[in-house]
Design a protein around this motif. Structure first.
Motif, PDB file in Angstrom:
ATOM      1  N   PHE A  62       0.829  -1.200   0.000  1.00 23.36           N
ATOM      2  CA  PHE A  62       0.000   0.000   0.000  1.00 23.36           C
ATOM      3  C   PHE A  62       0.869   1.259   0.000  1.00 23.36           C
ATOM      4  O   PHE A  62       0.608   2.204  -0.748  1.00 23.36           O
ATOM      5  N   ALA A  63       1.920   1.282   0.831  1.00 22.14           N
ATOM      6  CA  ALA A  63       2.807   2.453   0.911  1.00 22.14           C
ATOM      7  C   ALA A  63       3.517   2.697  -0.419  1.00 22.14           C
ATOM      8  O   ALA A  63       3.623   3.843  -0.867  1.00 22.14           O
ATOM      9  N   TRP A  65       2.493   1.794  -3.390  1.00 21.83           N
ATOM     10  CA  TRP A  65       1.450   2.215  -4.336  1.00 21.83           C
ATOM     11  C   TRP A  65       1.084   3.679  -4.110  1.00 21.83           C
ATOM     12  O   TRP A  65       0.988   4.454  -5.056  1.00 21.83           O
ATOM     13  N   LYS A  66       0.902   4.081  -2.848  1.00 24.53           N
ATOM     14  CA  LYS A  66       0.559   5.474  -2.531  1.00 24.53           C
ATOM     15  C   LYS A  66       1.696   6.425  -2.924  1.00 24.53           C
ATOM     16  O   LYS A  66       1.447   7.577  -3.254  1.00 24.53           O
ATOM     17  N   HIS A  67       2.917   5.934  -2.890  1.00 24.28           N
ATOM     18  CA  HIS A  67       4.087   6.731  -3.271  1.00 24.28           C
ATOM     19  C   HIS A  67       4.168   6.913  -4.796  1.00 24.28           C
ATOM     20  O   HIS A  67       4.939   7.722  -5.284  1.00 24.28           O
ATOM     21  N   GLY A  68       3.372   6.157  -5.530  1.00 24.15           N
ATOM     22  CA  GLY A  68       3.375   6.255  -6.986  1.00 24.15           C
ATOM     23  C   GLY A  68       4.115   5.145  -7.685  1.00 24.15           C
ATOM     24  O   GLY A  68       4.255   5.152  -8.909  1.00 24.15           O
ATOM     25  N   THR A  70       4.584   1.521  -9.245  1.00 20.60           N
ATOM     26  CA  THR A  70       3.752   0.453  -9.804  1.00 20.60           C
ATOM     27  C   THR A  70       4.179  -0.841  -9.129  1.00 20.60           C
ATOM     28  O   THR A  70       5.362  -1.192  -9.135  1.00 20.60           O
ATOM     29  N   ASP A  88      -3.771  -2.206  -7.803  1.00 18.87           N
ATOM     30  CA  ASP A  88      -4.331  -0.864  -7.976  1.00 18.87           C
ATOM     31  C   ASP A  88      -5.224  -0.522  -6.785  1.00 18.87           C
ATOM     32  O   ASP A  88      -6.374  -0.133  -6.943  1.00 18.87           O
ATOM     33  N   GLY A  89      -4.676  -0.718  -5.598  1.00 15.03           N
ATOM     34  CA  GLY A  89      -5.408  -0.412  -4.377  1.00 15.03           C
ATOM     35  C   GLY A  89      -6.083  -1.641  -3.793  1.00 15.03           C
ATOM     36  O   GLY A  89      -6.171  -2.694  -4.433  1.00 15.03           O
TER      37      GLY A  89
END
Length: 191
Positions: A62-63, A65-68, A70, A88-89
């Motif tokens: 999650f971290a 992914w949230k940082h951008g 892939t 994708d979340g």
């Protein structure tokens, strides 16, 4: 000790870890990894969705992914090879074989791992001298790691006490470059 008995011993030890220890260990591993420049700069990361008493990857995925970043997660194939799809979340996952959560995104193929800038894999133990990884015995991650380029960081997530000596080795066993433990990141071999 042979691989089967070593696996049994480690799984037995893991089953005795309480939830608080698992949570704190996983959080420490996540923070150590996220502090590494080579993790922060990785645009495409191949990781996995942890289960049971494995060091948890849920917060890490999650971290990232949230940082951008892939993040690709494995999709188990009938032959036990690993296909890859993008996370994708939290709503992008569904139960796959054995109840393990997998991304529902388009499959990218078994060779997609070749494009990752960082590969994070599960392990029951890693040999401190050689970087040889002990998995659960299905060979899925050995096949996937064999596709990874020599300069790509490969990291196994471990609990304390799982970086050991003298893991029995077979010709198909793959090595990892780093072990990520609650106490820090250990370089096991040169990339």
């Amino acid at each position: 000790m042979d691989k089967m008995n070593l696996r049994r011993r480690i799984l037995n030890t893991r089953s005795g870890l309480d939830e608080k220890v698992l949570r704190e260990s996983s959080a420490a591993i996540r923070e150590h990894l996220l502090e590494q420049p080579w993790v922060q700069m990785a645009g495409l990361v191949a990781c996995y969705w942890s289960i049971g008493s494995e060091p948890s990857t849920h917060g890490l995925v999650f971290a990232l992914w949230k940082h951008g970043t892939t993040v690709m997660l494995p999709v188990l194939q009938p032959d036990h090879d690993l296909d890859w799809a993008v996370y994708d979340g939290p709503d992008s996952l569904a139960p796959g074989p054995y109840g393990i959560m997998e991304p529902v995104d388009t499959r990218r193929g078994v060779d997609a791992i070749r494009t990752a800038a960082l590969v994070i894999v599960p392990a029951l133990a890693v040999d401190a001298s050689t970087g040889v990884r002990l998995g659960r015995g299905g060979g899925s991650y050995d096949r996937a790691l064999a596709r990874v380029g020599p300069n790509v960081p490969t990291v196994a997530l471990l609990h304390e006490g799982e970086l050991i000596e003298d893991i029995p080795t077979e010709s198909h066993d793959q090595r990892v470059a780093f072990g990520a433990l609650p106490t820090g990141i250990i370089r096991l071999r040169q990339m």
